[in-house]
Design a protein around this motif. Structure first.
Motif, short mmCIF file in Angstrom:
data_model
loop_
_atom_site.label_atom_id
_atom_site.label_comp_id
_atom_site.label_asym_id
_atom_site.label_seq_id
_atom_site.Cartn_x
_atom_site.Cartn_y
_atom_site.Cartn_z
N ALA A 1 40.59 32.87 76.73
CA ALA A 1 40.07 32.01 75.65
C ALA A 1 41.09 31.84 74.54
CB ALA A 1 38.78 32.61 75.11
N ASN A 2 41.44 30.58 74.25
CA ASN A 2 42.53 30.29 73.30
C ASN A 2 42.36 28.92 72.67
OD1 ASN A 2 45.06 30.57 71.95
ND2 ASN A 2 46.08 29.44 73.59
N ALA B 1 35.29 30.73 71.11
CA ALA B 1 36.62 31.21 71.48
C ALA B 1 37.34 30.20 72.35
CB ALA B 1 36.51 32.56 72.21
N SER B 2 36.58 29.50 73.22
CA SER B 2 37.15 28.43 74.06
C SER B 2 36.37 27.15 73.84
CB SER B 2 37.12 28.82 75.54
OG SER B 2 37.60 27.74 76.34
N TRP B 3 36.75 26.41 72.82
CA TRP B 3 36.15 25.10 72.60
C TRP B 3 36.57 24.14 73.72
CZ3 TRP B 3 32.04 23.47 70.58
CH2 TRP B 3 31.86 22.14 70.22
N GLY C 1 44.31 25.55 73.83
CA GLY C 1 43.38 24.79 74.64
C GLY C 1 42.89 23.52 73.99
N THR C 2 42.88 23.48 72.66
CA THR C 2 42.52 22.29 71.89
C THR C 2 43.52 22.11 70.75
OG1 THR C 2 41.02 23.66 70.56
CG2 THR C 2 40.03 22.35 72.35
N PRO C 3 43.69 20.89 70.23
CA PRO C 3 44.54 20.70 69.06
C PRO C 3 43.89 21.33 67.84
CG PRO C 3 44.11 18.61 70.20
CD PRO C 3 43.16 19.61 70.74
N PRO C 4 44.54 22.27 67.17
CA PRO C 4 43.93 22.87 65.99
C PRO C 4 43.68 21.85 64.87
CG PRO C 4 45.70 24.27 66.80
CD PRO C 4 45.79 22.97 67.55
N LEU C 5 44.54 20.86 64.76
CA LEU C 5 44.38 19.82 63.75
C LEU C 5 43.95 18.51 64.40
CD1 LEU C 5 47.49 20.65 61.58
CD2 LEU C 5 45.12 20.75 60.82
N GLY C 6 43.40 17.61 63.59
CA GLY C 6 42.82 16.38 64.09
C GLY C 6 43.84 15.43 64.69
N GLY D 1 43.69 34.96 72.78
CA GLY D 1 44.36 33.94 71.99
C GLY D 1 43.52 33.45 70.82
N ALA D 2 42.22 33.34 71.02
CA ALA D 2 41.34 32.89 69.93
C ALA D 2 41.39 33.86 68.76
CB ALA D 2 39.91 32.75 70.45
#
Length: 374
Positions: free
Chosen positions: A159-160, A172-174, A91-96, A332-333
């Motif tokens: 949530a992932n 869990a879901s940023w 759901g979001t990029p884990p890295l910047g 997923g989180a």
């Protein structure tokens, strides 16, 4: 006859280090899905240049849906590999990434960026949207009102997105928190008629909260393009089996709503608060459902119990198989955090996501998706 349904999935394109790169168009240019003649309606760019989107055809069975989800993911993942890139479902990029993230060069996207300014920093998020066919807008609005209280449960299951900019956000879901910044996001209000629905969007457009009604980013809405209700609350999920599970449960909620009359009148503030809690904790905390606020680990059981009377045999087999596995491995989180915990490296999270995103269903799941025996 079963209700028709389909799924849209948004993915991130990342480089060897795991960081998003604005290569969505390049990946799409080399990705040709089955049945494409010129413009491919199944594979499309997104507003953010480091994203791509897939859209299944209209389906009637879970087996058919799974086949298309597998095929489209494989097509995109193979094209990404040809560019020495990776496709991940998070759901979001884990890295910047670059801030604000680069846009796909289309005029409308740049109008949105000019109008909403620094909100574009929160735009690089990936969801899973489920469409379920309805006969008319009156019926669609009836369904929206019935499904509003179930939105937190659907978010908790899907949530992932726990990581952002290389760190654990504590959520869990940023993605849900990021989307909540937009003035047209969140649960829709309880609306009594299509005329009231349209008037609400018209007022929001006149105020500048929307550029046009298509920018209604509500967690569930009447699709502006198709004769469907569109459920948008979910994060994109790690595997096709989870995406198909959410689609089957959503179709079951719609079918259940069609059997009922008055919708539960849950206050907007209550639904928003329940969504925040679901986004914070996923399946590891407590989560609201129309019949109470049990531990979130039991919310999935309540969802299944709610829709089981309307499920086909094939759907029941598939739902039982996938929910049993989710009870063992978590949302997923949870799995992203487990990948991080092994060595304390966000890069390992990306590697796990890249491998799982491109994987087909297991043999046991596929047999379930294609079988009508119980």
């Amino acid at each position: 006859m079963a209700l028709t349904f389909g799924v849209e999935e948004e993915f991130l394109v990342v480089d060897a280090t795991g960081r998003p790169v604005p290569a969505g168009r390049a990946v799409l240019a080399d990705a040709v899905s089955d049945g494409s003649d010129g413009e491919d309606k199944e594979l499309q760019p997104e507003m953010i240049a480091s994203q791509v989107e897939s859209a299944t055809p209209v389906c009637t069975s879970v087996g058919e849906l799974v086949g298309h989800l597998d095929r489209l993911r494989e097509t995109l993942a193979a094209s990404a590999r040809d560019h020495s890139l990776r496709l991940i479902a998070s759901g979001t990029p884990p890295l910047g990434e670059a801030s604000p993230p680069p846009l796909t060069p289309e005029r409308r996207y740049h109008r949105i960026a000019d109008h909403f300014r620094n909100l574009m920093k929160s735009a690089n998020v990936c969801g899973c949207h489920v469409h379920v066919g309805v006969p008319d807008r009156e019926t669609g609005l009836h369904v929206l009102n019935h499904l509003r209280p179930w939105l937190p449960a659907l978010l908790a299951v899907s949530a992932n997105s726990p990581f952002a900019d290389g760190a654990d956000t504590g959520y869990a879901s940023w993605r849900h928190m990021q989307m909540s910044n937009w003035p047209s996001a969140g649960p829709p209000p309880l609306l009594r008629s299509p005329a009231e629905y349209d008037a609400t969007l018209a007022t929001m457009t006149r105020s500048g909260a929307l550029l046009d009604p298509g920018m209604a980013y509500w967690d569930i809405r009447l699709s502006p393009t198709y004769p469907t209700v569109e459920i948008r609350v979910c994060d994109v999920m790690i595997t096709t089996s989870e995406a198909a599970l959410i689609a089957v449960l959503t179709r079951g909620l719609v079918a259940t709503a069609l059997r009922r009359d008055d919708a539960p009148e849950v206050a907007q503030e209550v639904v928003r608060a329940d969504l925040w809690l679901a986004g914070r904790d996923g399946l590891r905390g407590r989560c609201a459902a129309p019949s109470g606020s049990p531990p979130a680990s039991r919310v999935l059981d309540r969802l299944v119990a709610e829709v089981r009377p309307v499920l086909e045999d094939e759907d029941r087999d598939f739902v039982d198989r996938v929910t049993d596995r989710l009870a063992q491995v978590g949302d997923g989180a949870t799995r992203q955090r487990a990948a991080f915990a092994r060595a304390g490296r966000t890069e390992d999270v990306v590697a796990m996501l890249a491998e799982a995103t491109a994987a087909r269903l297991t043999v046991s799941d596929r047999g379930c998706a294609g079988s009508r025996s119980r």
